[in-house]
Design an enzyme around this catalytic site. Sequence first.
Site, PDB file in Angstrom:
ATOM      1  N   CYS A 296      54.351  47.228  15.650  1.00  0.00           N
ATOM      2  CA  CYS A 296      53.197  46.629  14.982  1.00  0.00           C
ATOM      3  C   CYS A 296      53.648  45.831  13.756  1.00  0.00           C
ATOM      4  O   CYS A 296      54.511  44.961  13.867  1.00  0.00           O
ATOM      5  CB  CYS A 296      52.182  47.715  14.649  1.00  0.00           C
ATOM      6  SG  CYS A 296      50.605  47.098  14.009  1.00  0.00           S
ATOM      7  N   VAL A 297      53.107  46.102  12.573  1.00  0.00           N
ATOM      8  CA  VAL A 297      53.522  45.371  11.377  1.00  0.00           C
ATOM      9  C   VAL A 297      55.009  45.581  11.103  1.00  0.00           C
ATOM     10  O   VAL A 297      55.685  44.697  10.568  1.00  0.00           O
ATOM     11  CB  VAL A 297      52.685  45.793  10.159  1.00  0.00           C
ATOM     12  CG1 VAL A 297      53.099  45.020   8.917  1.00  0.00           C
ATOM     13  CG2 VAL A 297      51.203  45.578  10.422  1.00  0.00           C
TER      14      VAL A 297
END
Length: 575
Positions: A296-297
């Site tokens: 994800c991030v």
Amino acid sequence: MHSDLSAAAAGPQQFTQAFTDGWQGLLQSLPGGAEATAASLLRLAPEKLQAVQQQYLQEATALWQQGLAGGITLADRRFGSGAWGGNRGAQLTAAFSLLNARTLAALAEAVEGDEKTRARIRFAVEQWSAAASPSNFLASNPEALQRAMATGGESIARGVQNLLHDLRQGHMSQTDESLFEVGRNVATTEGAVVFENELFQLLEYKPLTAKVHERPLLLVPPCINKFYILDLRPENSLIRYAVEQGHRTFVVSWRNPDESLAHKTWDDYVDGAVIRAIEAVREIAGADRINTLGFCVGGTLLGTALAVLAARLKEAGQPASALPVASATLLTTFLDFSETGVLDVFIDEAFVRYRELQFGGGGLLKGQELASTFSFLRPNELVWNYVVGNYLKGETPPAFDLLYWNGDSTNLPGPFYAWYLRNTYFENRLVKPGEAEVCGQKVDLRLLKLPAYIYGSREDHIVPVGQCGGGAYAATRYLPGKRRFVMGASGHIAGVINPPAANKRSYWVRDDDALPPSLDAWLAGAQEHRGSWWPDWAAWLKPHAGRQIAAPKAYGGGQYQPIEPAPGRYVRQKA
């Protein structure tokens, strides 16, 4: 909307007004809502309006007839108990609630305007419909009333206690949090903290094999959550699985920011955390190159960090092959932010500028704000379900490690968040060579010629897999090295945390590893396989991990000595 029957029967003009009056307030609550409520943007296509009007009248009439005959069937789990089925008035109320929601959704599609306006209206309608459900109110929920009578009011008293408890703790309980403790029954894989700075701790895990690959593996989880989503329990731990495959495994455990970190930037996280972790792992293992994984991030940070390292090599006149990373795995990761799904409704110039004014000079975006935003992306499942269970019925939610992790929120430094909003979600600069500057370097993903394993989840609502040209699949267009794309079933978390032993779900791959321009074209040549994608990833990673060497008998090495046992202090810090 019962009263709207008369407005609908009176004609399109009255029918339109009955709904657009409500939309004005709904849209005002969204970022950029004032602009979206301009009258010119709320015009309804006459032919679509007429079709919706006629459909509503037909279905409403049919519902009244079915209600009088006692034959309504409610295909919605909110109204699935016998208490609803045995109460004709409650049945009719629930049925009209569902009809109203469908009608509002159809009207949202009839709006004449740009797609972003329609998306905002769809989102507002979904929020209103979910909040207005009769199941959410004691007086109109026969199941909760039946429970109250059966317990002599005790369920209501427990519900009040649950509400007061949640108010004190600052968030709604989605599980019985008293049953979980980090380091005791979640995040239990054995290891040690071997480095720390103000941003992160570096965890090294104890080998479970006599030999390990010479190139270690570094995992970079998202900094908007705690790392132990990758280590919930031994049976579903991706960290433990990597260790079992013979990888000397390291993980970044982010510090939960407090005011002392309120001025930290995206550059700080890239250079002072991801690049620093890469350096530390190489030095500990004595390896020229390591393998990396970003989730994800964390994947966006990893991709940015690798681009910075590649730019530094180019500036120094060194070849791309000198990159200290042998491979990158990106799990549900945005590099291209052109398709951001439902989150796009929040992003426009006014909202980004407001956040920059609010946080650009410092401050903290509170973890609870982030958690609430993500919960309301699925309001029925992650918000109102718990309002009904916890407060109206007085129930204690069942123990569920994933939901415990979901409630363990993290803050973000304001300048980090403001940069991220502007440069990724709004202006999509990372995939435009030279437009984003990080750590004094122009970001150019074309310099990253390393092998990449790219994973996307089919039902992901946070990082869409890429049906519209962006999303997770789009990373295949910007990384020039040899790439493998895999799509898993389910969503953002459940698709990733899918251990082989469970034999659940499925995944899709192409044997030829071809990467056509669109996801649809890729799917045309993909094959579905039952079970977890983890073994596919393990088979892909093995050739990049180097030869087998004796497993280390101690954590760290040299200047990197064990500081404390895993999972460390940082992960225990609360927002």
